[in-house]
Write an enzyme that holds these catalytic residues in place. Structure first.
Site, PDB file in Angstrom:
ATOM      1  CG  ASP A   1      -8.861 -23.620  32.535  1.00 57.27           C
ATOM      2  OD1 ASP A   1      -9.705 -24.235  31.653  1.00 57.27           O
ATOM      3  OD2 ASP A   1      -8.887 -22.456  32.866  1.00 57.27           O
TER       4      ASP A   1
ATOM      5  CD  GLU B   1     -15.458 -19.926  37.691  1.00 58.55           C
ATOM      6  OE1 GLU B   1     -14.701 -19.993  36.990  1.00 58.55           O
ATOM      7  OE2 GLU B   1     -15.503 -19.067  38.863  1.00 58.55           O
TER       8      GLU B   1
END
Length: 454
Positions: free
Chosen positions: A170, A418
């Site tokens: 992103d 993550e």
């Protein structure tokens, strides 16, 4: 490791799909579910099939697979942008958005056919009894058709992303130049739920987030229309395509990782077609044409890396991201290119086998490098898995073994984070992250088998 990873996936299972993490990402994400299915096949092929079937059940009529499928039981303020922002069933009506489930209107990388093939191979008997491949093949074929026709915004045969969230990485510095053309949405017009779960210094800036919101708002208000198919894939110049197509205006980028995963999934679709009694030769041929287009449009031999192409502004974007290494996953790249990619991965920009424990998401020597900020330097486990599989595919066994060992040790010590600091392995972002656990399982169970070669 197996038991710990299995527990993460069990805890994140909703009954029909797997959330990436219970707090930060409480819905179903598209490419997350593909990676999750690849790992779940080692625990429960049935759950792995269900994971993909749930996602594909939210496919739009035009073929797109949305990047989020929303769980209606989750409060609207738990995640932004929420279903009332995307308005899929109304704004997406012309594009065939489903009426019975709320989704986003953008997409994510097409890992799904590759995942479906691997899931089938995990238990062919179960797959045949459930009719798994006959049911998912038409949906996967429609998904690829959408990308190859509606998203060929540059006219050169590759799919374009129209939002940084679509590519999955992103906040990559590769988006900075094309994003600079986008007028940000006012900060008061949205509330960022992600800051409730992560430190602001590790997340995208408010300015970048405002630009993300503006791009998504404009796409929604344009009824999620794309323009790539209007000209039959003719090679108009980038500026001509930008002027004539009805799709998004300010941001369109051809990304090497997104297109690599499309090519790998085309090869997988060819194998699925063969399993169903067709030849698969047309799909293999298409994958070869796409590989040639990838090299022609995105390869920079002087830098030994693939780069993103800014379709609207023209030219390659001179930022070194991990996306440029992912084409190692492709079986028919020339030895010259794979050798150059391995040298780049092992050199000062990515530090593989040297200072970096895992492959950083961005150039270690780049001005924008930050070891903790989202996709601007941290190492992610899905990209490490893709690079490891690519190294192994091209005979780089020693490097692949070392990366696998580092992956497994870092996943375990970080609590299946993550993402992590590429130098230290320090955990960042959410813990007990589903694709980290899933791909840990895959490397534990398939250490020597690159994807798609079973």
């Amino acid at each position: 490791m197996h038991s710990r990873a299995a527990r993460v996936l069990e805890d994140n299972w909703t009954g029909t799909s797997t959330v990436p993490s219970r707090g930060l990402y409480p819905h179903q994400w598209s490419w997350d579910s593909a990676f999750v299915a690849i790992g779940l096949r080692h625990l429960s092929p049935l759950r792995a099939q269900t994971e993909l079937e749930t996602l594909l059940g939210a496919q739009w009529g035009d073929g797109r697979v949305p990047h989020i499928v929303f769980n209606p039981s989750v409060p609207l303020d738990a995640y932004f942008p929420s279903p009332d922002f995307w308005r899929s069933s109304t704004a997406g009506r012309a594009a065939g958005a489903p009426r019975t489930v709320q989704t986003s209107g953008i997409v994510q990388p097409p890992v799904h056919a590759l995942a479906a093939w691997l899931v089938h191979r995990a238990d062919p008997g179960l797959s045949h009894r459930r009719g798994f491949l006959p049911r998912v093949y038409p949906r996967l074929a429609a998904w690829h058709r959408y990308l190859l026709h509606r998203r060929d915004l540059g006219g050169g045969g590759l799919a374009s992303v129209v939002h940084p969230w679509e590519q999955g990485m992103d906040n990559s510095p590769s988006w900075d130049a094309p994003l600079a053309r986008v007028t940000p949405a006012p900060a008061r017009s949205f509330r960022r739920a992600d800051l409730d779960h992560g430190a602001p210094e590790d997340r995208p800036t408010d300015l970048d987030y405002g630009r993300y919101v503006r791009l998504a708002t404009d796409y929604r208000d344009g009824a999620y229309a794309d323009g790539g198919g209007d000209f039959g894939g003719h090679a108009d110049g980038p500026r001509d395509v930008a002027r004539h197509t009805g799709g998004p205006g300010d941001f369109a980028v051809e990304d090497p990782a997104f297109n690599t995963l499309l090519i790998a999934s085309e090869h997988a679709l060819a194998r699925i077609a063969q399993e169903l009694g067709a030849t698969g030769s047309a799909r293999h041929a298409r994958a070869e044409r796409l590989t040639a287009a990838l090299v022609d449009r995105l390869w920079d031999p002087a830098e030994g890396l693939f780069f993103c192409r800014d379709v609207r502004g023209g030219g390659l974007i001179p930022e070194r991201g991990v996306s440029g290494l992912i084409p190692l996953l492709l079986p028919t790249l020339s030895r010259e290119i794979t050798d150059a990619l391995v040298a780049t991965a092992s050199g000062p920009h990515f530090g593989l086998g040297g200072p970096a424990r895992l492959v950083p998401s961005y150039d270690l020597t780049g001005e924008a490098f930050d070891p903790h900020r989202y996709w601007r330097g941290p190492a992610w486990f899905n990209t490490a898995w893709l690079v490891e599989r690519g190294l192994r595919l091209h005979g780089e066994r020693t490097r692949a073994d070392a990366l696998r060992e580092d992956f497994l040790s870092t996943a375990g010590t970080s609590g299946f984070a993550e993402y992590v600091d590429p130098y230290t392995g320090e955990a960042c972002g959410a813990g007990d992250f589903s694709w980290t656990a899933a791909l840990t399982l895959d490397l534990l169970h398939e250490p020597n088998e690159p994807p798609g070669h079973q």
